[in-house]
Design an enzyme around this catalytic site. Sequence first.
Site, PDB file in Angstrom:
ATOM      1  N   GLN A  64       0.837  -1.196   0.000  1.00 15.58           N
ATOM      2  CA  GLN A  64       0.000   0.000   0.000  1.00 15.58           C
ATOM      3  C   GLN A  64       0.871   1.244   0.000  1.00 15.58           C
ATOM      4  OE1 GLN A  64      -2.733  -0.065   3.261  1.00 15.58           O
ATOM      5  NE2 GLN A  64      -3.389   2.054   2.988  1.00 15.58           N
ATOM      6  N   CYS A 124      -6.345   0.365   1.865  1.00 13.21           N
ATOM      7  CA  CYS A 124      -5.991  -0.995   2.267  1.00 13.21           C
ATOM      8  C   CYS A 124      -7.079  -1.980   1.845  1.00 13.21           C
ATOM      9  CB  CYS A 124      -5.746  -1.078   3.765  1.00 13.21           C
ATOM     10  SG  CYS A 124      -7.165  -0.611   4.795  1.00 13.21           S
ATOM     11  N   HIS A 129      -8.300  -1.630   9.643  1.00 16.56           N
ATOM     12  CA  HIS A 129      -7.361  -1.945   8.574  1.00 16.56           C
ATOM     13  C   HIS A 129      -7.761  -3.281   7.967  1.00 16.56           C
ATOM     14  CE1 HIS A 129      -3.590  -1.752   6.440  1.00 16.56           C
ATOM     15  NE2 HIS A 129      -3.155  -2.879   6.980  1.00 16.56           N
ATOM     16  N   ASN A 131      -1.058  -8.490   5.851  1.00 14.73           N
ATOM     17  CA  ASN A 131      -1.232  -7.056   6.014  1.00 14.73           C
ATOM     18  C   ASN A 131      -0.807  -6.370   4.707  1.00 14.73           C
ATOM     19  OD1 ASN A 131      -0.974  -4.317   6.666  1.00 14.73           O
ATOM     20  ND2 ASN A 131      -0.232  -4.725   8.726  1.00 14.73           N
ATOM     21  N   TRP A 149       0.317  -3.633   4.147  1.00 11.13           N
ATOM     22  CA  TRP A 149       1.530  -2.828   4.286  1.00 11.13           C
ATOM     23  C   TRP A 149       2.795  -3.628   3.976  1.00 11.13           C
ATOM     24  CZ3 TRP A 149       0.064  -0.480   9.721  1.00 11.13           C
ATOM     25  CH2 TRP A 149      -0.955   0.461   9.539  1.00 11.13           C
TER      26      TRP A 149
END
Length: 508
Positions: A75, A81, A252, A284, A286
């Site tokens: 991201q 997200c 998230h 995740n 990220w």
Amino acid sequence: MFSSVKAYEGQHYSTLKRQCLQSGRLFEDPLFPAVDDTLFYQGNRIGRVHWKRPGELCDDPHLFVDGISAHDLHQGQLGNCWFVAACTSLASRESLWQKVIPEWKEQEWDPEKADSYAGIFHFRFWRFGEWVDVVIDDRLPTVENQLVYCHSNDSNEFWSALVEKAYAKVYGCYEALDGGNTADALVDFTGGVSEPMDLLEGQFAQDEVARNQLFERVLKVHNRDGLISCSIRATRVEDMEARLDCGLVKGHAYAVTDVRKVRLGHGLLAYFKSEKLHMIRMRNPWGEKEWSGPWSDSSEEWKKVSKSEREKLGVTVQDDGEFWMNFEDFCHYFTDLILCRLINTSYLSIHKTWEEEVMRGSWIHRGDPLRNRAGGCINHKATFLQNPQYVFDVRKVEDEVLICLQQKERRATPKEGKGENLAIGFDIHRVELNRKYRMHSAQQKVAGSIYINSRCVFLRKELKEGRYVIIPTTFDPGQQGEFLLRVFTDVPSDLYDTRGRSCEPKHL
């Protein structure tokens, strides 16, 4: 399946590419130009942006490097997200991503045929009942020579950045993707049906029987190539993306990348044990910040599992954003789960088949009581039955019926102040077997959805054999909007509206 794909905004990929090759110019998309308005609708907040083509960012650009993987996505400087988590799920299903990224080999860079490159790409999304083919150029926003938004681990891999750009084009601009619903993106990538589940409402963390039943449902969706996402609800603005002590992040979206029953023990004795642990793996978006509790990457619990079992599970010890949890801990921490089913209508399938019936409609307020089709929810007794009504049959003694009501996307017009969805829902009434026309007085209500301002409202319900009427409504009367009603049954239900119009052809 894609014989009826619609060219988005009338832009045909093959025609535009041919024109570019004939003129010797790289494609520049006039509908999504390299300007700030393509990025923002509330003003530039990240500074000077330079638009660069992949060939200006690296020497050897590719769509894919060593194939496509859930680990490709990271991201960027955008709160999307939800979109990246959906892409992560998509990347794990080859049959699905090849539909979103069509003719990928033809779109791939070929250094031996440099003159065949035209700076144009196309991607496909399912939008309000039809597949659309979205054309973009390959100019990407950068700051200090780095991609601003979604990017890959490999600096010369660009599929995720290009898919994100095509998706942003459909929504109007990149900033329109800031905050959203993973369920919507999963449907846009598959044409499937997303079922949101409130894990708090079911008390799955405390009820072992209910939790085991939920796990079997999640496992079944995963094994049938469905896509799954989850999140931990943030009840306050200051809790958004707040990291818990266990490493998980509130507000998230996570992508579920595997669901397994893991055999405990070592050697031959392990195969004679009936004990298996219910496990779920997540990532995740990220690409970092993982769960740090039991069964995290380097935890002691993995010693209970044989080396061969760990290898089958693909357990790695690195901060790549992907991690395992046991399902009990999962239900303790996560509050929301999204199951996106791929509805298989093929009789050749070994799995349960579904018959899909599709209706388009609209809520219209013209000020004429005889033509008013925007009567609001059942609380408004005087106008409720003026809403659109649809008749369908259940032809089994009992059938599990899936119903999805989708309103036309409003996120794509935030610049005009139309970005907010209507609060929508529906009721189901059991009626006489010979009823053909609309109800003018209340009948037996047997089920109803929640009312919420999301794009889709879903209900899964066991219904007994008989005839039913679905009444889709906005919560308040007098509101206007378009909707798509999808009904899935085990055998054809012959959905039709009370004016005699039958359902549309299937789009899956």
